[in-house]
Design a protein around this motif. Structure first.
Motif, PDB file in Angstrom:
ATOM      1  N   THR A 265      12.266 -23.090   2.259  1.00  0.00           N
ATOM      2  CA  THR A 265      12.178 -21.825   2.997  1.00  0.00           C
ATOM      3  C   THR A 265      11.484 -20.735   2.196  1.00  0.00           C
ATOM      4  OG1 THR A 265      14.250 -22.318   4.141  1.00  0.00           O
ATOM      5  CG2 THR A 265      13.477 -20.038   4.213  1.00  0.00           C
TER       6      THR A 265
ATOM      7  N   LEU B  27       7.257 -15.866   5.715  1.00  0.00           N
ATOM      8  CA  LEU B  27       5.871 -15.807   6.157  1.00  0.00           C
ATOM      9  C   LEU B  27       5.771 -14.619   7.107  1.00  0.00           C
ATOM     10  CD1 LEU B  27       3.022 -17.068   6.303  1.00  0.00           C
ATOM     11  CD2 LEU B  27       3.851 -18.552   8.124  1.00  0.00           C
TER      12      LEU B  27
ATOM     13  N   VAL C 144       9.291 -13.410   8.066  1.00  0.00           N
ATOM     14  CA  VAL C 144      10.315 -14.244   8.685  1.00  0.00           C
ATOM     15  C   VAL C 144      10.429 -15.579   7.961  1.00  0.00           C
ATOM     16  CG1 VAL C 144      10.004 -13.182  10.940  1.00  0.00           C
ATOM     17  CG2 VAL C 144       8.819 -15.305  10.441  1.00  0.00           C
ATOM     18  N   ALA C 145      11.626 -16.126   7.975  1.00  0.00           N
ATOM     19  CA  ALA C 145      11.886 -17.374   7.264  1.00  0.00           C
ATOM     20  C   ALA C 145      11.241 -18.539   7.996  1.00  0.00           C
ATOM     21  CB  ALA C 145      13.399 -17.602   7.168  1.00  0.00           C
ATOM     22  N   VAL C 146      10.540 -19.380   7.240  1.00  0.00           N
ATOM     23  CA  VAL C 146       9.931 -20.589   7.801  1.00  0.00           C
ATOM     24  C   VAL C 146      10.132 -21.737   6.822  1.00  0.00           C
ATOM     25  CG1 VAL C 146       8.157 -19.288   9.062  1.00  0.00           C
ATOM     26  CG2 VAL C 146       7.631 -20.219   6.802  1.00  0.00           C
TER      27      VAL C 146
ATOM     28  N   ALA D  12      16.350 -17.510   2.932  1.00  0.00           N
ATOM     29  CA  ALA D  12      16.867 -17.414   4.291  1.00  0.00           C
ATOM     30  C   ALA D  12      17.828 -16.230   4.415  1.00  0.00           C
ATOM     31  CB  ALA D  12      17.573 -18.712   4.687  1.00  0.00           C
TER      32      ALA D  12
END
Lengths: 291, 174
Positions: free
Chosen positions: B54, B57, B60-62, B114
């Motif tokens: 994680t 990006l 936001v968490a990706v 996260a």
């Protein structure tokens, strides 16, 4: 490991998209979030020559908008964005509830409902909710746009009615009648998991009921006979039992790593009962979403 | 690794802009680790289920194992290395250490990223909201209790100390 021969294509407009799709044919796959296709490529389950990134196409740069007698949700709108949109939550609460059960925050930040629809997993969580809302898919190709009701668009596990050089532009949801609803998902863990069985219920203010079942047949489906039996008879215990039996009879689950077909058959009744009860209690709270 | 189609991208990682040529089959996780040497981001399942990879990006968490490097052209990435500033640890990192929320440490970067993504959007989550935000991050060691305590301790900290709250917004100083 992704095969090194894979091509990455980034069209900036629809013309470039169609040119790329023609060039690569069936081995060129379009993608937005990539949370399904990349997993399939990495595991060798997808024979892909080129990945065509939809995210920079100028004609697709919208989240959702009003169109006709409903809304269209762009194929690029992420699941997270759908869950967090206050208007979509108010208009389509069952869809928002269902979409919120998909994967994890990380997956929802990239994934889209167009992707969930086109991947056409029997267990896809957005599908039962989309069926309740009688959604349709807007497909575009070089020859123009066509709209396909979702029930016809879903052909079988992993199969849709998309033709070569066609792509989903958006999903259309007609404006629903005043209603309340619920989406109940049974999974092995209370966390990131695919559905073992899922059920959606919509209680409409005219007394009709719409039901949907997921992960218990080759495609998510609406048990129409069951809906007819319960219409206007939500108070009647006998009608409810008959309704659940009919829905269960309509299910055709398989046995797989998540559950046996017998367990899934049995859980169709349990989940639908829960979904109906939740939808009814939410309706009692003023035909309103919040509970 | 450097074979096949090469795609030029411009990407800002931890506030630093990079012009890179990435392979078409390279994931963001691989780019961060192998090209940029930022090995704080870990890869475990490689299919977006464990969350070890994680990163943020565009805020936001990706799961970076499921993002192609080519996709992040023009984007901003924040990794675990980007959390500590001038050698001092982010409150989240300090909390994880303090609460014993790190055992083998492999899930930790992804877990912290996260949690960071959550606190950037919602500085005062409930414990349930923290648990839901971390659904995509698996830990095999701790049983999650110490992790939840660590994140919740940051929530309490920020409501007691407004200066700390300012540090939550990493965007400010980049």
């Amino acid at each position: 490991m992704i095969p090194p021969g894979l091509r990455y294509v980034r069209p900036l407009c629809l013309d470039e998209l169609f040119a790329a799709m023609k060039e690569y044919g069936p081995k060129g796959k379009v993608f937005a979030g990539g949370t399904d296709i990349l997993v399939q490529i990495k595991s060798g389950r997808a024979d892909v020559r080129a990945l065509i990134d939809l995210k920079r196409i100028k004609e697709l740069q919208f989240t959702w908008r009003f169109e006709g007698d409903g809304v269209v949700i762009s194929s690029l709108m992420t699941l997270t964005a759908i869950c967090q949109d206050p208007q979509l939550r108010a208009m389509y609460p069952i869809l928002v509830e269902a979409v919120g059960t998909i994967g994890s925050v990380q997956v929802r930040n990239r994934g889209t409902i167009a992707g969930n629809v086109c991947n056409a997993s029997p267990a896809a969580d957005s599908l039962p909710a989309l069926l309740l809302y009688e959604a349709a898919v807007n497909v575009i190709g070089e020859k123009g746009r066509r709209t396909i009701p979702l029930e016809q668009f879903l052909v079988g596990p992993g199969q849709t009615a998309l033709r070569e050089c066609e792509v989903v532009e958006s999903v259309f949801l007609p404006s629903p009648p005043k209603h309340s609803g619920a989406y109940c998902k049974l999974s092995r863990r209370r966390g990131f998991d695919l559905s073992t069985v899922s059920a959606g219920a919509m209680v409409v203010n005219d007394g009709t009921v719409r039901l949907a079942v997921g992960a218990a047949a080759p495609r998510a489906f609406r048990p129409r006979e069951a809906e007819q039996v319960i219409a206007g008879k939500l108070e009647c215990a006998e009608a409810l039992e008959k309704c659940l039996e009919l829905a269960q009879a309509a299910a055709a689950p398989i046995s797989d790593i998540r559950a046996s077909r017998e367990y899934r058959k049995a859980m169709v009744k349990v989940l639908l009962r829960r979904a109906i009860q939740k939808a009814v209690s939410r309706f009692g709270a003023g035909g309103n979403w919040s509970d | 690794m450097i074979e096949g189609q090469q795609i030029p991208i411009v990407v800002t990682v931890n506030g630093v802009m990079h012009q890179l040529a990435v392979s078409s089959n390279e994931t963001l996780a691989q780019m961060l680790r192998d090209t940029l040497g930022l090995t704080g981001t870990k890869e475990s399942c490689g299919k977006g289920e464990c969350g070890a990879c994680t990163v943020l990006l565009n805020g936001v968490a990706v799961n970076s194992c499921l993002v192609l490097a080519a996709e992040v052209d023009g984007c901003e990435v924040l990794t675990i290395e980007g959390l500590s500033k001038d050698g001092s640890l982010d409150p989240l990192q300090q909390a994880f250490i303090r609460e014993g929320a790190i055992q083998c440490g492999f899930c930790t970067p992804g877990m912290i990223m996260a949690a960071k993504a959550l606190l950037l959007k919602n500085p005062r989550p409930t414990r349930q909201e923290v648990a839901e935000a971390l659904v995509g991050n698996i830990c095999r060691c701790t049983g999650y209790e110490s992790i939840l305590r660590a994140v919740m301790s940051c929530v309490e900290e920020s409501s007691n100390n407004t200066q700390e709250h300012g540090r939550e917004c990493w965007n400010e100083d980049h």
